[in-house]
Design a protein around this motif. Structure first.
Motif, short mmCIF file in Angstrom:
data_model
loop_
_atom_site.label_atom_id
_atom_site.label_comp_id
_atom_site.label_asym_id
_atom_site.label_seq_id
_atom_site.Cartn_x
_atom_site.Cartn_y
_atom_site.Cartn_z
N MET A 1 0.83 -1.20 0.00
CA MET A 1 0.00 0.00 0.00
C MET A 1 0.87 1.25 0.00
O MET A 1 0.43 2.32 -0.38
CB MET A 1 -0.92 -0.03 1.21
N ALA A 2 2.14 1.15 0.39
CA ALA A 2 2.99 2.34 0.50
C ALA A 2 3.30 2.97 -0.85
O ALA A 2 3.96 3.98 -0.91
CB ALA A 2 4.28 1.99 1.23
N GLU A 3 2.82 2.42 -1.94
CA GLU A 3 3.07 3.01 -3.26
C GLU A 3 2.00 4.03 -3.65
O GLU A 3 1.90 4.40 -4.81
CB GLU A 3 3.18 1.92 -4.34
N ALA A 4 1.24 4.49 -2.71
CA ALA A 4 0.20 5.49 -2.98
C ALA A 4 0.84 6.70 -3.67
O ALA A 4 1.94 7.11 -3.34
CB ALA A 4 -0.47 5.92 -1.69
N ARG A 5 0.12 7.28 -4.61
CA ARG A 5 0.58 8.47 -5.33
C ARG A 5 0.18 9.71 -4.54
O ARG A 5 -0.95 9.83 -4.10
CB ARG A 5 -0.06 8.48 -6.73
N ILE A 6 1.10 10.65 -4.40
CA ILE A 6 0.83 11.86 -3.63
C ILE A 6 0.88 13.06 -4.57
O ILE A 6 1.76 13.15 -5.43
CB ILE A 6 1.86 12.03 -2.50
N ASP B 1 -5.08 6.13 -4.08
CA ASP B 1 -5.03 4.73 -4.49
C ASP B 1 -5.90 4.70 -5.73
O ASP B 1 -7.12 4.78 -5.62
CB ASP B 1 -5.58 3.83 -3.39
N ALA B 2 -5.28 4.63 -6.90
CA ALA B 2 -5.97 4.87 -8.17
C ALA B 2 -6.51 6.30 -8.09
O ALA B 2 -5.75 7.21 -7.88
CB ALA B 2 -7.04 3.82 -8.43
N ALA B 3 -7.82 6.49 -8.20
CA ALA B 3 -8.36 7.85 -8.16
C ALA B 3 -8.96 8.20 -6.80
O ALA B 3 -9.44 9.30 -6.59
CB ALA B 3 -9.43 8.01 -9.24
N ARG B 4 -8.92 7.26 -5.86
CA ARG B 4 -9.56 7.46 -4.56
C ARG B 4 -8.62 8.15 -3.57
O ARG B 4 -7.46 7.72 -3.39
CB ARG B 4 -10.01 6.11 -4.00
#
Length: 153
Positions: free
Chosen positions: A1-6, A64-67
């Protein structure tokens, strides 16, 4: 999950940010604060309140994707309003978001970051190297101001 885009929050994110913060307050902070305190704090984070914050500080979201799954903001040398969806807490999203904010602060030449931490969030910030500087009590609400030196340069 740590690959979330910021990324920087957009005006169109205000509703998702508001929902995320209110849900997190009601679920994650309920063990440390009375319903009255949570209601009072949550009232500051309705959609209009979030838009106001977006106008006065740098607000970021983790996606996470668009969320929208997490948010944090930076106002000068103070990190504020760090929230991660309750079901995703403990998976590294908050850590990635904090490292992003710390990196921006370093680039801006900020040598020490402060964060007003809820009682619920103190262990999270301690794990990131923040230490308690002082306690703030406003009526029936307690927060701890924590700080961390940044290696600038």
């Amino acid at each position: 999950m740590a690959e979330a885009r910021i990324r920087r929050a957009l005006d169109s994110d205000a509703e998702a940010i508001s929902g995320l913060i209110v849900q997190t307050l009601r679920l994650s902070n309920a063990g440390d604060y009375s319903p009255e305190v949570i209601d009072r704090v949550a009232a500051n984070f309705d959609v209009a309140g979030v838009r106001g914050l977006m106008a006065s500080r740098q607000v970021f979201v983790a996606l996470d994707a668009a969320r929208v799954i997490a948010t944090a903001s930076l106002a000068g040398d103070v990190v504020r309003s760090v929230f991660v969806l309750p079901e995703l807490q403990g998976r590294g999203v908050g850590r990635v978001l904090m490292r992003h904010v710390e990196g921006l602060a370093r680039t801006a030449g900020i040598q020490q970051l402060r964060v007003p931490a809820s009682l619920t969030a103190v262990p999270f910030y301690k794990a990131l190297g923040y230490a308690v500087v002082r306690e703030v009590v406003e009526g029936d609400e307690r927060t701890l101001v924590m700080a961390r030196q940044l290696n600038v340069g």
